[in-house]
Design an enzyme around this catalytic site. Structure first.
Site, short mmCIF file in Angstrom:
data_model
loop_
_atom_site.label_atom_id
_atom_site.label_comp_id
_atom_site.label_asym_id
_atom_site.label_seq_id
_atom_site.Cartn_x
_atom_site.Cartn_y
_atom_site.Cartn_z
N SER A 103 0.89 -1.26 0.12
CA SER A 103 0.09 0.01 0.06
C SER A 103 0.98 1.42 -0.11
O SER A 103 2.03 1.13 0.31
CB SER A 103 -1.03 0.16 1.18
OG SER A 103 -1.53 1.22 1.42
N TYR A 146 -1.72 -0.46 10.69
CA TYR A 146 -1.73 -0.85 9.36
C TYR A 146 -0.58 -0.48 8.74
O TYR A 146 0.08 -1.30 7.92
CB TYR A 146 -3.13 -0.15 8.62
CG TYR A 146 -3.17 -0.56 7.18
CD1 TYR A 146 -3.41 -1.85 6.84
CD2 TYR A 146 -2.94 0.33 6.17
CE1 TYR A 146 -3.36 -2.31 5.40
CE2 TYR A 146 -3.21 -0.10 4.83
CZ TYR A 146 -3.38 -1.13 4.53
OH TYR A 146 -3.45 -1.49 3.01
#
Length: 290
Positions: free
Chosen positions: A146, A160
Site C-alpha cells: 500500500s 496498518y
C-alpha cells in the site's frame, strides 16, 4: 496460448477486491491459477465460471495464520500444476485506530494476516521456486502492499501502515536473498482504488474507540463514508498493470500504482531529502575521523 506460456499463478485473498479481479483476468488471459480464500465455497461462487475448467483453476481454502494450512495449499498447487511461477501475496485488511485504542489482539491479528501470512507463503513456496526453470527470466513474488507502506502520515493508520512498512522491508530483503536464484521480488503500492477495501469487513475499526481522538474518528468516517465508493482508481486497470508487471522481463522492486500513490511517494521523498539537508552537518560529524 501454448503450453509453454501457461504460467502458474498462486494468489492469496482471491474472493474479493484485487484478488478476485486478478484471478478472473489471469484465467481470461489463459494462465493457470491457484487461488486461496478463507472460504472456498465463497471463492468458487464469485469466480467467473465461464473462464474456469478443471485444468486451469484450483480453489483452496487456506488459513494464512496456520503454517500447516499454507504448506498444504502449496503442496496441492504443485500436485496439480507441477510448479508455481508467480506468487501474488494479496490477502490483507486495513485496521483503523490509534495504538492507545487498539488491543494487543487487534494489533497482532493485523500483523498475522498482512505480514506473517506472507512470510508463511514465501517460506513454503521457496523450495519449489528455487528449482523452477520454466520461467525464462525467473519466478516472481509480488507483494501487494500500500502507499501507506511508504508514507505513514495517515491519521488512525499507524498499525496498518506498520504492517505494510514491514512488508516493504521484507520485499527488499527477499530480493537481496533470492537474487542468486534469479527470483524477482516486487512490492505493489496502490493508492485509492474503487474496491471493497474500505468496507467494514475489510477495514476494521477499534473495538474500544476513545472519544478524545476526534481527528482520527473524522478520518475514519471520511474514509468509510465519503471516500468509499468514490475512489479514483479503476481496479480492473490496476490489476492489468500488476499482471503485466509480473510478466515483464525485469520487474522493478517498487511499483507505485495510481497517480495518487505516485504523488504521495514524491511528497515523502521530498520530505526525506529536506530532512537530510537540514541535519546534514550535524549528522556528518559522528564518525571517529571527524
Amino acid at each position: 496460448m501454448t503450453q509453454k506460456d501457461q504460467k502458474v499463478f498462486y494468489i492469496t485473498g482471491a474472493s474479493k477486491g484485487f484478488g478476485l479481479i486478478l484471478v478472473n483476468q489471469l484465467l481470461e488471459r489463459g494462465f493457470n491459477v491457484a487461488a486461496t480464500s478463507r472460504n472456498k465455497e465463497q471463492l468458487v461462487n464469485v469466480i467467473n465460471n465461464k473462464l474456469v475448467t478443471e485444468e486451469n483453476f484450483l480453489p483452496l481454502q487456506v488459513d494464512l495464520t496456520s503454517d500447516e494450512s499454507v504448506k498444504k495449499s502449496i503442496e496441492d498447487t504443485i500436485s496439480k500444476f507441477t510448479r508455481i511461477d508467480v506468487i501474488i501475496n494479496n490477502a490483507g485488511y486495513g485496521q483503523f485506530g490509534t495504538i492507545e485504542e487498539l488491543t494487543d489482539k487487534e494489533v497482532r491479528d493485523n500483523f498475522e494476516c498482512n505480514l506473517f501470512g506472507v512470510i508463511s507463503v514465501v517460506r513454503n513456496a521457496l523450495p519449489h521456486l528455487r528449482t523452477n526453470k520454466f520461467f525464462a527470466n525467473g519466478p516472481r513474488i509480488i507483494n501487494i502492499s500500500s502507499i501507506a507502506g511508504f508514507t505513514g502520515s495517515f491519521p488512525g493508520c499507524s498499525i496498518y501502515s506498520s504492517t505494510k512498512f514491514a512488508l516493504e522491508g521484507l520485499t527488499e530483503g527477499l530480493g537481496a536473498d533470492l537474487k542468486e536464484f534469479g527470483i524477482h521480488v516486487s512490492s505493489v503500492k496502490p493508492g485509492y482504488f474503487r474496491t471493497s477495501f474500505l468496507e467494514k469487513d475489510s477495514m476494521a475499526g477499534p473495538a474500544n474507540p476513545i472519544k478524545e481522538y476526534t481527528a482520527v474518528r473524522h478520518v475514519q468516517e471520511m474514509h468509510q463514508g465519503q471516500i468509499n465508493g468514490n475512489q479514483s482508481g479503476d481496479p480492473e486497470k490496476g490489476c492489468k498493470v500488476i499482471i503485466d508487471h509480473a510478466l515483464s522481463e525485469n520487474p522493478s522492486t517498487h511499483l507505485f500504482l495510481g497517480p495518487d500513490s505516485m504523488k504521495y511517494a514524491q511528497s515523502k521523498i521530498e520530505s526525506i531529502q529536506n530532512d537530510i539537508k537540514t541535519n546534514h552537518e550535524v549528522a556528518s560529524s559522528t564518525d571517529f575521523s571527524q
